[in-house]
Design a protein around this motif. Sequence first.
Motif, PDB file in Angstrom:
ATOM      1  N   MET A  22       0.878  -1.225  -0.149  1.00  0.00           N
ATOM      2  CA  MET A  22      -0.024  -0.138  -0.105  1.00  0.00           C
ATOM      3  C   MET A  22       1.038   1.339  -0.060  1.00  0.00           C
ATOM      4  O   MET A  22       0.450   2.146  -0.632  1.00  0.00           O
ATOM      5  CB  MET A  22      -0.903  -0.133   1.165  1.00  0.00           C
ATOM      6  N   LEU A  23       1.920   1.130   0.724  1.00  0.00           N
ATOM      7  CA  LEU A  23       2.800   2.381   0.721  1.00  0.00           C
ATOM      8  C   LEU A  23       3.432   2.674  -0.554  1.00  0.00           C
ATOM      9  O   LEU A  23       3.648   3.845  -1.096  1.00  0.00           O
ATOM     10  CB  LEU A  23       4.048   2.131   1.877  1.00  0.00           C
ATOM     11  N   ILE A  24       3.804   1.771  -1.380  1.00  0.00           N
ATOM     12  CA  ILE A  24       4.594   1.700  -2.484  1.00  0.00           C
ATOM     13  C   ILE A  24       3.491   2.240  -3.587  1.00  0.00           C
ATOM     14  O   ILE A  24       3.669   3.313  -4.325  1.00  0.00           O
ATOM     15  CB  ILE A  24       4.984   0.358  -3.240  1.00  0.00           C
ATOM     16  N   ILE A  25       2.255   1.899  -3.381  1.00  0.00           N
ATOM     17  CA  ILE A  25       1.094   2.119  -4.500  1.00  0.00           C
ATOM     18  C   ILE A  25       0.994   3.836  -4.079  1.00  0.00           C
ATOM     19  O   ILE A  25       0.411   4.687  -5.107  1.00  0.00           O
ATOM     20  CB  ILE A  25      -0.233   1.594  -4.360  1.00  0.00           C
ATOM     21  N   LEU A  26       0.850   4.128  -2.795  1.00  0.00           N
ATOM     22  CA  LEU A  26       0.684   5.272  -2.400  1.00  0.00           C
ATOM     23  C   LEU A  26       1.747   6.425  -3.159  1.00  0.00           C
ATOM     24  O   LEU A  26       1.543   7.556  -3.397  1.00  0.00           O
ATOM     25  CB  LEU A  26       0.503   5.527  -0.979  1.00  0.00           C
ATOM     26  N   PHE A  27       3.023   5.844  -2.952  1.00  0.00           N
ATOM     27  CA  PHE A  27       4.101   6.605  -3.247  1.00  0.00           C
ATOM     28  C   PHE A  27       4.121   6.875  -4.675  1.00  0.00           C
ATOM     29  O   PHE A  27       4.411   8.073  -5.233  1.00  0.00           O
ATOM     30  CB  PHE A  27       5.297   6.093  -3.008  1.00  0.00           C
ATOM     31  N   LEU A  28       3.580   5.889  -5.610  1.00  0.00           N
ATOM     32  CA  LEU A  28       3.568   6.041  -6.993  1.00  0.00           C
ATOM     33  C   LEU A  28       2.295   7.173  -7.213  1.00  0.00           C
ATOM     34  O   LEU A  28       2.648   7.816  -8.284  1.00  0.00           O
ATOM     35  CB  LEU A  28       3.321   4.822  -7.585  1.00  0.00           C
ATOM     36  N   LEU A  29       1.358   6.888  -6.856  1.00  0.00           N
ATOM     37  CA  LEU A  29       0.122   7.967  -7.232  1.00  0.00           C
ATOM     38  C   LEU A  29       0.460   9.275  -6.712  1.00  0.00           C
ATOM     39  O   LEU A  29       0.206  10.237  -7.366  1.00  0.00           O
ATOM     40  CB  LEU A  29      -1.252   7.282  -6.179  1.00  0.00           C
ATOM     41  N   THR A  30       1.234   9.397  -5.583  1.00  0.00           N
ATOM     42  CA  THR A  30       1.703  10.829  -5.252  1.00  0.00           C
ATOM     43  C   THR A  30       2.702  11.271  -6.074  1.00  0.00           C
ATOM     44  O   THR A  30       2.508  12.500  -6.471  1.00  0.00           O
ATOM     45  CB  THR A  30       2.511  10.645  -3.644  1.00  0.00           C
ATOM     46  N   SER A  31       3.501  10.634  -6.633  1.00  0.00           N
ATOM     47  CA  SER A  31       4.427  10.889  -7.665  1.00  0.00           C
ATOM     48  C   SER A  31       3.893  11.348  -9.044  1.00  0.00           C
ATOM     49  O   SER A  31       4.044  12.333  -9.458  1.00  0.00           O
ATOM     50  CB  SER A  31       5.535  10.041  -8.013  1.00  0.00           C
ATOM     51  N   ALA A  32       2.806  10.624  -9.344  1.00  0.00           N
ATOM     52  CA  ALA A  32       2.048  10.773 -10.605  1.00  0.00           C
ATOM     53  C   ALA A  32       1.202  12.117 -10.518  1.00  0.00           C
ATOM     54  O   ALA A  32       1.238  12.984 -11.359  1.00  0.00           O
ATOM     55  CB  ALA A  32       1.364   9.785 -10.877  1.00  0.00           C
ATOM     56  N   ALA A  33       0.980  12.371  -9.364  1.00  0.00           N
ATOM     57  CA  ALA A  33       0.138  13.695  -9.067  1.00  0.00           C
ATOM     58  C   ALA A  33       1.110  15.055  -8.916  1.00  0.00           C
ATOM     59  O   ALA A  33       0.561  16.125  -9.353  1.00  0.00           O
ATOM     60  CB  ALA A  33      -0.484  13.603  -7.842  1.00  0.00           C
ATOM     61  N   LEU A  34       2.389  14.617  -8.956  1.00  0.00           N
ATOM     62  CA  LEU A  34       3.298  16.041  -8.746  1.00  0.00           C
ATOM     63  C   LEU A  34       3.297  16.743 -10.189  1.00  0.00           C
ATOM     64  O   LEU A  34       3.588  16.104 -11.252  1.00  0.00           O
ATOM     65  CB  LEU A  34       4.687  15.536  -8.441  1.00  0.00           C
ATOM     66  N   PRO A  35       3.158  17.764 -10.312  1.00  0.00           N
ATOM     67  CA  PRO A  35       3.264  18.601 -11.457  1.00  0.00           C
ATOM     68  C   PRO A  35       4.746  18.822 -12.343  1.00  0.00           C
ATOM     69  O   PRO A  35       5.618  18.944 -11.539  1.00  0.00           O
ATOM     70  CB  PRO A  35       2.674  20.234 -11.371  1.00  0.00           C
ATOM     71  N   LEU A  36       4.859  18.318 -13.287  1.00  0.00           N
ATOM     72  CA  LEU A  36       6.117  18.467 -14.158  1.00  0.00           C
ATOM     73  C   LEU A  36       6.550  19.893 -14.263  1.00  0.00           C
ATOM     74  O   LEU A  36       5.531  20.847 -14.310  1.00  0.00           O
ATOM     75  CB  LEU A  36       5.992  17.860 -15.651  1.00  0.00           C
ATOM     76  N   ALA A  37       7.858  20.223 -14.228  1.00  0.00           N
ATOM     77  CA  ALA A  37       8.293  21.541 -14.374  1.00  0.00           C
ATOM     78  C   ALA A  37       7.826  22.077 -15.511  1.00  0.00           C
ATOM     79  O   ALA A  37       7.871  21.668 -16.665  1.00  0.00           O
ATOM     80  CB  ALA A  37       9.815  21.437 -14.254  1.00  0.00           C
ATOM     81  N   SER A  38       7.405  23.277 -15.623  1.00  0.00           N
ATOM     82  CA  SER A  38       7.023  23.851 -16.783  1.00  0.00           C
ATOM     83  C   SER A  38       8.266  24.359 -17.758  1.00  0.00           C
ATOM     84  O   SER A  38       9.448  24.646 -17.203  1.00  0.00           O
ATOM     85  CB  SER A  38       6.337  25.297 -16.460  1.00  0.00           C
ATOM     86  N   PRO A  39       8.025  24.408 -18.982  1.00  0.00           N
ATOM     87  CA  PRO A  39       9.177  24.810 -19.875  1.00  0.00           C
ATOM     88  C   PRO A  39      10.070  25.955 -19.511  1.00  0.00           C
ATOM     89  O   PRO A  39       9.208  27.122 -18.982  1.00  0.00           O
ATOM     90  CB  PRO A  39       8.415  24.905 -21.116  1.00  0.00           C
ATOM     91  N   ASP A  40      11.096  26.350 -19.687  1.00  0.00           N
ATOM     92  CA  ASP A  40      12.098  27.400 -19.337  1.00  0.00           C
ATOM     93  C   ASP A  40      12.144  28.296 -20.646  1.00  0.00           C
ATOM     94  O   ASP A  40      12.644  27.763 -21.373  1.00  0.00           O
ATOM     95  CB  ASP A  40      13.359  26.884 -18.664  1.00  0.00           C
ATOM     96  N   PRO A  41      11.699  29.328 -20.538  1.00  0.00           N
ATOM     97  CA  PRO A  41      11.971  30.286 -21.667  1.00  0.00           C
ATOM     98  C   PRO A  41      13.418  30.362 -22.041  1.00  0.00           C
ATOM     99  O   PRO A  41      13.709  30.755 -23.237  1.00  0.00           O
ATOM    100  CB  PRO A  41      11.379  31.958 -21.317  1.00  0.00           C
ATOM    101  N   ASN A  42      14.244  30.225 -21.080  1.00  0.00           N
ATOM    102  CA  ASN A  42      15.729  30.340 -21.402  1.00  0.00           C
ATOM    103  C   ASN A  42      16.168  29.084 -22.104  1.00  0.00           C
ATOM    104  O   ASN A  42      17.308  29.433 -23.226  1.00  0.00           O
ATOM    105  CB  ASN A  42      16.631  30.337 -20.064  1.00  0.00           C
ATOM    106  N   ASP A  43      15.817  28.144 -22.002  1.00  0.00           N
ATOM    107  CA  ASP A  43      16.279  26.896 -22.687  1.00  0.00           C
ATOM    108  C   ASP A  43      15.777  26.989 -24.188  1.00  0.00           C
ATOM    109  O   ASP A  43      16.176  26.712 -25.110  1.00  0.00           O
ATOM    110  CB  ASP A  43      15.394  25.601 -22.241  1.00  0.00           C
TER     111      ASP A  43
END
Length: 268
Positions: free
Chosen positions: A3-24
Amino acid sequence: MDMLIILFLLTSAALPLASPDPNDEACLTRVSQTLKDPLKNLQNWTKPNFANPCNGFTSYLPGVTCNNGRIYKLSLTNLSLQGSISPFLSNCTNLQSLDLSSNSISGPIPQELQYLLNLAVLNLSSNRLEGVIPPQITLCAYLNVIDLHDNLLTGQIPQQLGFLSRLSAFDVSYNKLSGPIPASLGNRSGNRPSFNVTSFEGNKDLYGYPLPPMKSKGLSVLAIVGIGLGSGLASLVLSFTGVCIWLKIRDEKMAAEEGKMSHPMPDY
């Protein structure tokens, strides 16, 4: 535990990805403008793709590696690229590795690379780069690899490069560098690695440890003495010849004068 592993994966999936950087985006746009790609290896290096070059830890642009939405590695090796290195490459502020080796890139190494404060690997070897090695790159304090061999670089090796405490690989062989090898590179102390002959060879006007002593370009002492003796002998011969000619002319004039005086005086 499951259950802890599943909870960790769900939490990680919910984290927003970094937005594109205009400098790049600005970095890739300018780099693409100064590099020429005759073999079309970078066909999808287009402006729409520059707007979002990273998808988390992945990128669909050849040669680009991402880390949490930012470009951290640019590797465009052996692609027959031409053109020059854009100073706006410094906009890729999260870049840790830059490898443009084995191409036909010309022009100078931009001093603006000094703004890549996270840069650890700089490999620009086997190109046609000209000009001096910019001492400003020593501001990239994390550099542990500098490979510039097989270019057309001129001038002296900046002494400041030897003060990069993390530097473990250094190669400037087969350029047109001149002057002394900084002791801070050729004869490093403490735990910092020293660099051997292979790091500096192929620069005919470069000298100092660890390169062997330069052969004297001047004449040897024996040659100089020989030339001196030869010149002295030639001068002596010319002087003696001149004296002989002068004596002969003088004798002839004296004989002529004596001939005039021996004629009888006419009667008046």
